[in-house]
Design a protein around this motif. Structure first.
Motif, PDB file in Angstrom:
ATOM      1  N   ALA A   1      60.859  32.304  10.279  1.00 37.69           N
ATOM      2  CA  ALA A   1      60.287  31.797   9.022  1.00 37.69           C
ATOM      3  C   ALA A   1      60.453  32.808   7.895  1.00 37.69           C
ATOM      4  N   ALA A   2      60.259  34.087   8.202  1.00 36.79           N
ATOM      5  CA  ALA A   2      60.444  35.124   7.180  1.00 36.79           C
ATOM      6  C   ALA A   2      61.904  35.192   6.739  1.00 36.79           C
ATOM      7  N   SER A   3      62.828  35.055   7.681  1.00 37.22           N
ATOM      8  CA  SER A   3      64.258  35.084   7.337  1.00 37.22           C
ATOM      9  C   SER A   3      64.639  33.913   6.438  1.00 37.22           C
ATOM     10  N   VAL A   4      64.138  32.731   6.755  1.00 37.79           N
ATOM     11  CA  VAL A   4      64.424  31.559   5.928  1.00 37.79           C
ATOM     12  C   VAL A   4      63.837  31.743   4.534  1.00 37.79           C
ATOM     13  N   ALA A   5      62.631  32.279   4.454  1.00 35.00           N
ATOM     14  CA  ALA A   5      62.006  32.510   3.149  1.00 35.00           C
ATOM     15  C   ALA A   5      62.812  33.499   2.323  1.00 35.00           C
ATOM     16  N   ILE A   6      63.302  34.552   2.942  1.00 35.11           N
ATOM     17  CA  ILE A   6      64.116  35.548   2.222  1.00 35.11           C
ATOM     18  C   ILE A   6      65.400  34.918   1.709  1.00 35.11           C
ATOM     19  N   VAL A   7      66.056  34.123   2.538  1.00 32.34           N
ATOM     20  CA  VAL A   7      67.300  33.461   2.124  1.00 32.34           C
ATOM     21  C   VAL A   7      67.045  32.539   0.938  1.00 32.34           C
ATOM     22  N   LEU A   8      65.982  31.740   1.019  1.00 31.97           N
ATOM     23  CA  LEU A   8      65.683  30.809  -0.067  1.00 31.97           C
ATOM     24  C   LEU A   8      65.313  31.540  -1.352  1.00 31.97           C
ATOM     25  N   LEU A   9      64.576  32.622  -1.251  1.00 41.88           N
ATOM     26  CA  LEU A   9      64.222  33.396  -2.445  1.00 41.88           C
ATOM     27  C   LEU A   9      65.445  34.040  -3.089  1.00 41.88           C
ATOM     28  N   ARG A  10      66.342  34.555  -2.261  1.00 39.96           N
ATOM     29  CA  ARG A  10      67.558  35.173  -2.809  1.00 39.96           C
ATOM     30  C   ARG A  10      68.441  34.138  -3.488  1.00 39.96           C
ATOM     31  N   ARG A  11      68.515  32.930  -2.910  1.00 42.41           N
ATOM     32  CA  ARG A  11      69.321  31.872  -3.543  1.00 42.41           C
ATOM     33  C   ARG A  11      68.701  31.430  -4.856  1.00 42.41           C
ATOM     34  N   ARG A  12      67.387  31.412  -4.923  1.00 44.20           N
ATOM     35  CA  ARG A  12      66.725  30.968  -6.151  1.00 44.20           C
ATOM     36  C   ARG A  12      66.880  31.981  -7.274  1.00 44.20           C
ATOM     37  N   CYS A  13      66.939  33.277  -6.922  1.00 38.32           N
ATOM     38  CA  CYS A  13      67.079  34.332  -7.939  1.00 38.32           C
ATOM     39  C   CYS A  13      68.474  34.366  -8.540  1.00 38.32           C
ATOM     40  N   ARG A  14      69.455  33.829  -7.862  1.00 38.95           N
ATOM     41  CA  ARG A  14      70.833  33.861  -8.384  1.00 38.95           C
ATOM     42  C   ARG A  14      71.011  32.915  -9.517  1.00 38.95           C
TER      43      ARG A  14
ATOM     44  N   PHE B   1      77.491  30.212   2.159  1.00 38.60           N
ATOM     45  CA  PHE B   1      77.556  30.190   3.618  1.00 38.60           C
ATOM     46  C   PHE B   1      76.313  29.470   4.147  1.00 38.60           C
ATOM     47  N   PRO B   2      76.446  28.599   5.125  1.00 35.67           N
ATOM     48  CA  PRO B   2      75.284  27.830   5.623  1.00 35.67           C
ATOM     49  C   PRO B   2      74.340  28.701   6.458  1.00 35.67           C
ATOM     50  N   THR B   3      73.639  29.593   5.789  1.00 31.14           N
ATOM     51  CA  THR B   3      72.788  30.565   6.471  1.00 31.14           C
ATOM     52  C   THR B   3      71.634  29.905   7.211  1.00 31.14           C
ATOM     53  N   ILE B   4      70.976  28.960   6.571  1.00 24.92           N
ATOM     54  CA  ILE B   4      69.796  28.358   7.195  1.00 24.92           C
ATOM     55  C   ILE B   4      70.170  27.543   8.443  1.00 24.92           C
ATOM     56  N   PRO B   5      71.223  26.720   8.416  1.00 32.73           N
ATOM     57  CA  PRO B   5      71.596  26.052   9.679  1.00 32.73           C
ATOM     58  C   PRO B   5      71.979  27.037  10.789  1.00 32.73           C
ATOM     59  N   VAL B   6      72.626  28.145  10.428  1.00 33.60           N
ATOM     60  CA  VAL B   6      72.980  29.151  11.436  1.00 33.60           C
ATOM     61  C   VAL B   6      71.714  29.776  12.020  1.00 33.60           C
ATOM     62  N   LEU B   7      70.739  30.072  11.158  1.00 36.35           N
ATOM     63  CA  LEU B   7      69.469  30.613  11.658  1.00 36.35           C
ATOM     64  C   LEU B   7      68.774  29.615  12.594  1.00 36.35           C
ATOM     65  N   CYS B   8      68.834  28.336  12.260  1.00 32.27           N
ATOM     66  CA  CYS B   8      68.217  27.308  13.114  1.00 32.27           C
ATOM     67  C   CYS B   8      68.888  27.242  14.477  1.00 32.27           C
ATOM     68  N   VAL B   9      70.202  27.333  14.506  1.00 32.26           N
ATOM     69  CA  VAL B   9      70.921  27.310  15.784  1.00 32.26           C
ATOM     70  C   VAL B   9      70.571  28.552  16.603  1.00 32.26           C
ATOM     71  N   LEU B  10      70.516  29.708  15.950  1.00 30.26           N
ATOM     72  CA  LEU B  10      70.147  30.931  16.673  1.00 30.26           C
ATOM     73  C   LEU B  10      68.728  30.838  17.228  1.00 30.26           C
ATOM     74  N   LEU B  11      67.822  30.265  16.463  1.00 27.85           N
ATOM     75  CA  LEU B  11      66.456  30.083  16.943  1.00 27.85           C
ATOM     76  C   LEU B  11      66.433  29.154  18.155  1.00 27.85           C
ATOM     77  N   PHE B  12      67.171  28.061  18.083  1.00 25.90           N
ATOM     78  CA  PHE B  12      67.235  27.091  19.180  1.00 25.90           C
ATOM     79  C   PHE B  12      67.791  27.742  20.452  1.00 25.90           C
ATOM     80  N   LEU B  13      68.801  28.601  20.278  1.00 24.91           N
ATOM     81  CA  LEU B  13      69.391  29.259  21.442  1.00 24.91           C
ATOM     82  C   LEU B  13      68.515  30.387  21.977  1.00 24.91           C
ATOM     83  N   ALA B  14      67.763  31.046  21.106  1.00 24.68           N
ATOM     84  CA  ALA B  14      66.961  32.191  21.524  1.00 24.68           C
ATOM     85  C   ALA B  14      65.644  31.787  22.165  1.00 24.68           C
TER      86      ALA B  14
END
Length: 72
Positions: A59-72, A25-38
Motif C-alpha cells: 500500500a505504501a509503494s502504491v501511494a508513493i507511485v501515485l503521488l510521484r505521478r501526480r507531482c509530474r 511503465f505499468p508500475t501498479i499492475p506490476v506491484l499487484c502481480v508481485l503481491l499476488f506471487l509473494a
C-alpha cells in the motif's frame, strides 16, 4: 470565420493531438502481480503478521507511485 486567437488555439490543439503520447511503465499492475506471487510464500514462512506487513509495504509503494505521478 475564426479570428486570429481562435486559429492559434486550434493550431495548438492540433499540434498536441499529433504528438505521440508516452505511456508510463505499468508500475501498479506490476506491484499487484508481485503481491499476488509473494503472498503464499510470505504466508508459509511468516504467517499472518508477515501478510499484514507485506500488504502495508504494498500500500505504501502504491501511494508513493501515485503521488510521484501526480507531482509530474
Amino acid at each position: 470565420m475564426l479570428d486570429d486567437d481562435e486559429r492559434r488555439i486550434l493550431a495548438d490543439l492540433e499540434r498536441e493531438f499529433q504528438e505521440p503520447v508516452e505511456r508510463p511503465f505499468p508500475t501498479i499492475p506490476v506491484l499487484c502481480v508481485l503481491l499476488f506471487l509473494a503472498f503464499p510464500l510470505v504466508m508459509l514462512l511468516f504467517g499472518w503478521p508477515g501478510l499484514v506487513i507485506t500488504f502495508d509495504l504494498f500500500a505504501a509503494s502504491v501511494a508513493i507511485v501515485l503521488l510521484r505521478r501526480r507531482c509530474r
